[in-house]
Motif scaffolding. Sequence first.
Motif, PDB file in Angstrom:
ATOM      1  N   ASN A  28     -34.538  -7.964  69.112  1.00 16.29           N
ATOM      2  CA  ASN A  28     -33.558  -7.848  70.410  1.00 16.29           C
ATOM      3  C   ASN A  28     -32.708  -8.945  70.339  1.00 16.29           C
ATOM      4  N   MET A  29     -31.925  -9.160  71.395  1.00 18.05           N
ATOM      5  CA  MET A  29     -30.937  -9.772  71.441  1.00 18.05           C
ATOM      6  C   MET A  29     -31.282 -11.478  71.546  1.00 18.05           C
ATOM      7  N   ASP A  67     -33.724  -2.472  74.350  1.00 13.82           N
ATOM      8  CA  ASP A  67     -32.693  -3.676  74.466  1.00 13.82           C
ATOM      9  C   ASP A  67     -31.339  -3.182  74.300  1.00 13.82           C
ATOM     10  N   ALA A  70     -29.491  -1.470  76.997  1.00 12.57           N
ATOM     11  CA  ALA A  70     -29.090  -2.103  78.046  1.00 12.57           C
ATOM     12  C   ALA A  70     -27.881  -2.879  77.730  1.00 12.57           C
ATOM     13  N   THR A  71     -27.390  -2.819  76.447  1.00 14.00           N
ATOM     14  CA  THR A  71     -26.256  -3.403  75.812  1.00 14.00           C
ATOM     15  C   THR A  71     -25.085  -2.599  75.813  1.00 14.00           C
ATOM     16  N   GLY A  72     -23.824  -2.925  76.221  1.00 16.84           N
ATOM     17  CA  GLY A  72     -22.691  -2.070  76.133  1.00 16.84           C
ATOM     18  C   GLY A  72     -21.488  -2.709  75.421  1.00 16.84           C
ATOM     19  N   GLU A  74     -18.569  -4.338  72.725  1.00 11.06           N
ATOM     20  CA  GLU A  74     -18.663  -5.609  72.046  1.00 11.06           C
ATOM     21  C   GLU A  74     -19.242  -6.737  72.530  1.00 11.06           C
ATOM     22  N   THR A  75     -19.109  -7.213  73.992  1.00 10.39           N
ATOM     23  CA  THR A  75     -19.210  -8.200  74.470  1.00 10.39           C
ATOM     24  C   THR A  75     -20.651  -8.322  74.433  1.00 10.39           C
ATOM     25  N   GLY A  76     -21.592  -7.362  74.790  1.00  9.58           N
ATOM     26  CA  GLY A  76     -22.999  -7.162  74.819  1.00  9.58           C
ATOM     27  C   GLY A  76     -23.538  -7.478  73.512  1.00  9.58           C
ATOM     28  N   LEU A  77     -22.887  -6.992  72.288  1.00  9.96           N
ATOM     29  CA  LEU A  77     -23.230  -7.114  70.935  1.00  9.96           C
ATOM     30  C   LEU A  77     -23.036  -8.526  70.361  1.00  9.96           C
ATOM     31  N   ARG A  78     -22.375  -9.760  71.258  1.00 16.32           N
ATOM     32  CA  ARG A  78     -22.155 -10.843  70.566  1.00 16.32           C
ATOM     33  C   ARG A  78     -23.476 -11.546  69.785  1.00 16.32           C
ATOM     34  N   LYS A 232     -21.798   3.623  73.208  1.00 14.41           N
ATOM     35  CA  LYS A 232     -21.630   3.941  74.778  1.00 14.41           C
ATOM     36  C   LYS A 232     -21.394   5.601  74.626  1.00 14.41           C
TER      37      LYS A 232
END
Length: 255
Positions: A28-29, A67, A70-72, A74-78, A232
């Motif tokens: 997860n992140m 997890d 809940a991520t969207g 490029e910002t969420g993939l940082r 997305k």
Amino acid sequence: MTDPILTETNGPAMTIRLNRPEKKNAINMTMYQGLTEALQKAAADPAVRLVILRGGDDFSAGNDIADFLATGGETGLRPVLDFFDALAAFPKPLVAGIRGAAIGIGTTMLLHCDVVLATPSARFQLPFVQLGLVPEAASTLLLPAAAGRLKASWWLLTGEGFGAEAALAAGLITRLIAETTLDAELTAVAARLAALPPAALRQTKALLRAPHQAAVREAMTLEVEAFGAQLKSAEAKEAFTAFLEKRKPDFSRFD
């Protein structure tokens, strides 16, 4: 709460261990952030000459699907991108020991390692397309370079799993090791590398990667752009939802 990323330094070797056995080390992140911090710490510490990446009964079942839902964008993939950067830029030898599942990122991160030891229980899979996504970590460049274009195309397009013998034949692992001797073999490899001149070792690794460094960065950039868009997409939503609902996804309505 148990730390999902454990680090331990024994002399010149730092071991980074994925420690989420209840999820087969699905990442997860928070774990991505922990992996990045551990690699950065090892790179900056002159006493650390190499890093060993480990799991448990499973190396990693890939990304944590809930997890990622809940991520969207490029910002969420940082945290993921930071890990890829740290992995590709790591200046010291990276040694991996693999048992059980090595799925998705559990396989693609190995393409950046310098020595990979795996046991007969190791199982590899790259199910990105099946999840409505695209490959990651420059695997669209590095996997064909290691395994050949046709083999890489089959594994990446179909997501078909393969075992340790196939991984060895394709050049994805260095040696196949008996289950009972993996720990001892990792210790022996670490000792052998640690005994070598450290500057010469680092420079040789840098020279091995120099011809492909720009291409790796470009591949990562292109993959991340496509990955963020697909994450997305309706395709990915259907794939992820079906995975969590334990049913077969239906892509028949998509063009």
